[in-house]
Structures are given as C-alpha cells and as structure tokens.
Design a protein around this motif. Structure first.
Motif, PDB file in Angstrom:
ATOM      1  N   TRP A 108       0.817  -1.285  -0.037  1.00 29.37           N
ATOM      2  CA  TRP A 108       0.013  -0.063   0.041  1.00 29.37           C
ATOM      3  C   TRP A 108       0.853   1.159   0.114  1.00 29.37           C
ATOM      4  N   PHE A 109       0.476   2.252  -0.819  1.00 26.06           N
ATOM      5  CA  PHE A 109       1.212   3.619  -0.722  1.00 26.06           C
ATOM      6  C   PHE A 109       0.104   4.508  -0.828  1.00 26.06           C
ATOM      7  N   ARG A 110       0.549   5.882  -0.351  1.00 22.92           N
ATOM      8  CA  ARG A 110      -0.419   6.897  -0.416  1.00 22.92           C
ATOM      9  C   ARG A 110       0.053   8.190  -0.846  1.00 22.92           C
TER      10      ARG A 110
ATOM     11  N   GLU B 195       4.149   8.211  -1.272  1.00 17.65           N
ATOM     12  CA  GLU B 195       5.027   7.267  -0.372  1.00 17.65           C
ATOM     13  C   GLU B 195       4.660   5.829   0.242  1.00 17.65           C
ATOM     14  N   PHE B 196       5.629   5.247   0.340  1.00 15.90           N
ATOM     15  CA  PHE B 196       5.338   3.742   0.931  1.00 15.90           C
ATOM     16  C   PHE B 196       4.493   3.758   2.260  1.00 15.90           C
ATOM     17  N   VAL B 197       3.495   2.922   2.407  1.00 18.96           N
ATOM     18  CA  VAL B 197       2.686   2.771   3.708  1.00 18.96           C
ATOM     19  C   VAL B 197       3.244   1.539   4.460  1.00 18.96           C
ATOM     20  N   THR B 198       3.066   0.353   3.466  1.00 17.30           N
ATOM     21  CA  THR B 198       3.246  -1.089   4.188  1.00 17.30           C
ATOM     22  C   THR B 198       3.206  -1.996   3.000  1.00 17.30           C
ATOM     23  N   ALA B 199       3.589  -3.175   3.151  1.00 15.83           N
ATOM     24  CA  ALA B 199       3.658  -4.174   2.130  1.00 15.83           C
ATOM     25  C   ALA B 199       4.082  -5.654   2.839  1.00 15.83           C
TER      26      ALA B 199
ATOM     27  N   PRO C  43      -5.187  13.376  11.156  1.00 16.06           N
ATOM     28  CA  PRO C  43      -5.503  13.821   9.812  1.00 16.06           C
ATOM     29  C   PRO C  43      -4.434  13.808   8.904  1.00 16.06           C
ATOM     30  N   GLU C  44      -3.175  13.618   9.326  1.00 19.96           N
ATOM     31  CA  GLU C  44      -2.075  13.541   8.265  1.00 19.96           C
ATOM     32  C   GLU C  44      -1.977  12.333   7.682  1.00 19.96           C
ATOM     33  N   ASP C  45      -2.898  11.206   7.884  1.00 21.03           N
ATOM     34  CA  ASP C  45      -3.202  10.070   7.220  1.00 21.03           C
ATOM     35  C   ASP C  45      -3.930  10.421   6.006  1.00 21.03           C
ATOM     36  N   THR C  46      -4.784  11.475   5.935  1.00 20.92           N
ATOM     37  CA  THR C  46      -5.524  11.851   4.846  1.00 20.92           C
ATOM     38  C   THR C  46      -4.808  11.833   3.405  1.00 20.92           C
ATOM     39  N   ALA C  47      -5.121  10.928   2.573  1.00 19.24           N
ATOM     40  CA  ALA C  47      -4.600  10.732   1.287  1.00 19.24           C
ATOM     41  C   ALA C  47      -5.226   9.639   0.303  1.00 19.24           C
ATOM     42  N   VAL C  48      -4.975   9.647  -0.951  1.00 16.15           N
ATOM     43  CA  VAL C  48      -5.496   8.683  -1.678  1.00 16.15           C
ATOM     44  C   VAL C  48      -4.441   7.359  -1.516  1.00 16.15           C
ATOM     45  N   TYR C  49      -5.113   6.278  -1.231  1.00 19.10           N
ATOM     46  CA  TYR C  49      -4.350   5.000  -1.012  1.00 19.10           C
ATOM     47  C   TYR C  49      -4.262   3.993  -2.050  1.00 19.10           C
ATOM     48  N   TYR C  50      -3.141   3.529  -2.627  1.00 19.28           N
ATOM     49  CA  TYR C  50      -3.026   2.722  -3.821  1.00 19.28           C
ATOM     50  C   TYR C  50      -2.743   1.494  -3.219  1.00 19.28           C
ATOM     51  N   CYS C  51      -3.064   0.373  -3.688  1.00 24.00           N
ATOM     52  CA  CYS C  51      -2.696  -1.156  -3.654  1.00 24.00           C
ATOM     53  C   CYS C  51      -1.862  -1.384  -4.908  1.00 24.00           C
ATOM     54  N   ALA C  52      -0.762  -2.044  -4.635  1.00 24.98           N
ATOM     55  CA  ALA C  52       0.070  -2.260  -5.573  1.00 24.98           C
ATOM     56  C   ALA C  52       0.452  -3.936  -5.267  1.00 24.98           C
ATOM     57  N   ALA C  53       1.299  -4.356  -6.624  1.00 28.99           N
ATOM     58  CA  ALA C  53       1.738  -5.862  -6.572  1.00 28.99           C
ATOM     59  C   ALA C  53       2.808  -5.763  -7.523  1.00 28.99           C
TER      60      ALA C  53
ATOM     61  N   TRP D 299      -0.955  -1.616 -10.099  1.00 27.50           N
ATOM     62  CA  TRP D 299      -1.540  -0.638  -9.476  1.00 27.50           C
ATOM     63  C   TRP D 299      -3.115  -0.842  -9.338  1.00 27.50           C
ATOM     64  N   GLY D 300      -3.705  -0.364  -8.337  1.00 27.91           N
ATOM     65  CA  GLY D 300      -4.932   0.018  -8.234  1.00 27.91           C
ATOM     66  C   GLY D 300      -5.290   1.450  -8.357  1.00 27.91           C
ATOM     67  N   GLN D 301      -6.731   1.786  -8.510  1.00 30.14           N
ATOM     68  CA  GLN D 301      -6.920   3.095  -8.837  1.00 30.14           C
ATOM     69  C   GLN D 301      -7.000   4.051  -7.771  1.00 30.14           C
ATOM     70  N   GLY D 302      -6.922   3.492  -6.691  1.00 27.53           N
ATOM     71  CA  GLY D 302      -6.845   4.507  -5.513  1.00 27.53           C
ATOM     72  C   GLY D 302      -8.151   4.614  -4.886  1.00 27.53           C
ATOM     73  N   THR D 303      -8.034   4.756  -3.687  1.00 27.62           N
ATOM     74  CA  THR D 303      -9.308   4.954  -2.768  1.00 27.62           C
ATOM     75  C   THR D 303      -8.944   5.974  -1.844  1.00 27.62           C
ATOM     76  N   GLN D 304      -9.805   7.117  -1.716  1.00 29.46           N
ATOM     77  CA  GLN D 304      -9.699   8.249  -0.924  1.00 29.46           C
ATOM     78  C   GLN D 304      -9.781   8.063   0.614  1.00 29.46           C
ATOM     79  N   VAL D 305      -8.971   8.195   1.478  1.00 32.78           N
ATOM     80  CA  VAL D 305      -9.166   8.317   2.986  1.00 32.78           C
ATOM     81  C   VAL D 305      -9.139   9.848   3.728  1.00 32.78           C
ATOM     82  N   THR D 306      -9.974  10.274   3.995  1.00 36.47           N
ATOM     83  CA  THR D 306     -10.095  11.669   4.808  1.00 36.47           C
ATOM     84  C   THR D 306     -10.362  11.449   6.336  1.00 36.47           C
ATOM     85  N   VAL D 307      -9.404  12.134   7.060  1.00 38.24           N
ATOM     86  CA  VAL D 307      -9.459  11.922   8.562  1.00 38.24           C
ATOM     87  C   VAL D 307      -9.671  13.483   8.974  1.00 38.24           C
ATOM     88  N   SER D 308     -10.781  13.557   9.532  1.00 37.45           N
ATOM     89  CA  SER D 308     -11.220  15.055  10.000  1.00 37.45           C
ATOM     90  C   SER D 308     -10.525  15.128  11.551  1.00 37.45           C
ATOM     91  N   SER D 309     -10.483  16.136  11.944  1.00 35.70           N
ATOM     92  CA  SER D 309      -9.758  16.636  13.164  1.00 35.70           C
ATOM     93  C   SER D 309     -10.750  16.941  14.179  1.00 35.70           C
TER      94      SER D 309
END
Length: 124
Positions: free
Chosen positions: A36-38, A46-50, A88-98, A114-124
């Motif tokens: 997962w990238f975001r 940026e890299f998130v996890t794999a 809130p700083e986790d807010t981004a489009v998250y992409y799956c990749a293989a 790569w996937g098309q991305g999914t929006q994650v929005t974290v409100s404060s």
C-alpha cells in the motif's frame, strides 16, 4: 491482464478506524509482494506497508507502525489494510500495488500493477 480493485476508503474522525481491501483479479496471479502506498495533495507518493505473499513478512513506514496492520487472504488474492488511531495527516489517496518479483518492498518503482486508488479523509 491483472487488475487490482480497492475498496473501503471514506471519511472518519481522528482516532477512528478504517479497513481497506484490495482484490487482485485477471489471469492466475501470484504476486511476490503486495503493498500500500499513499499520496496526499501536493506530496509525493509514499510507501505505507507491504507484505510478501508466501512468507507473510511485513514492512511498515515509521509513521504508521503500531497503528496500521497489513494482512492477506491467499485464497482470495486479497490484501487488507487495517488502519487504527487515524490522524488527519493520514489523509490521502491510498493505492494498492503488486510486485510479481522480489523487488525492495518500499520502492514504488518495483511494483508492476496498481489499483485506481481510494480516498481516505481523516477529520480533526
């Protein structure tokens, strides 16, 4: 042709949780690593996890370690990202990749699909 389809994004308050899913479809596909990238507005992706598909070894960016958990369902060729204690700083489009090869998991250029991305929005 391999397709990655993400789901599970949305809007959540700070401190909340979300679970993202990414299903791989198409021809019989056995990735070496899925990750997962975001990308936040105005920032680089940026890299998130794999996770390695066979061994299940996991890798995390320092900013998410202890809060995010990656897992996979081999039978469903699906990878999950459980996100807890969201900020809130986790807010981004998250992409799956293989990555079908044994590339370094943290480098986006090693991922072929790569996937098309999914929006994650974290409100404060």
């Amino acid at each position: 042709q391999v397709q990655l389809v993400e789901s599970g994004g949305g809007l959540v308050q700070a401190g909340g949780s979300l679970r993202l899913s990414c299903a791989a479809s198409g021809r019989t596909f056995r990735p070496y690593t899925m990750g997962w990238f975001r990308q936040a507005p105005g920032k680089e992706r940026e890299f998130v996890t794999a996770i390695t598909w066979t061994g299940g070894s996991t890798y995390y960016a320092g900013s998410v370690k202890g809060r995010f958990t990656i897992s996979r369902n081999i039978a469903k060729t699906t990878v999950y990202l459980q996100m807890n204690s969201l900020k809130p700083e986790d807010t981004a489009v998250y992409y799956c990749a293989a990555d079908p090869n044994a590339g370094v998991p943290t480098i986006s250029g090693n991922y072929h699909y790569w996937g098309q991305g999914t929006q994650v929005t974290v409100s404060s």
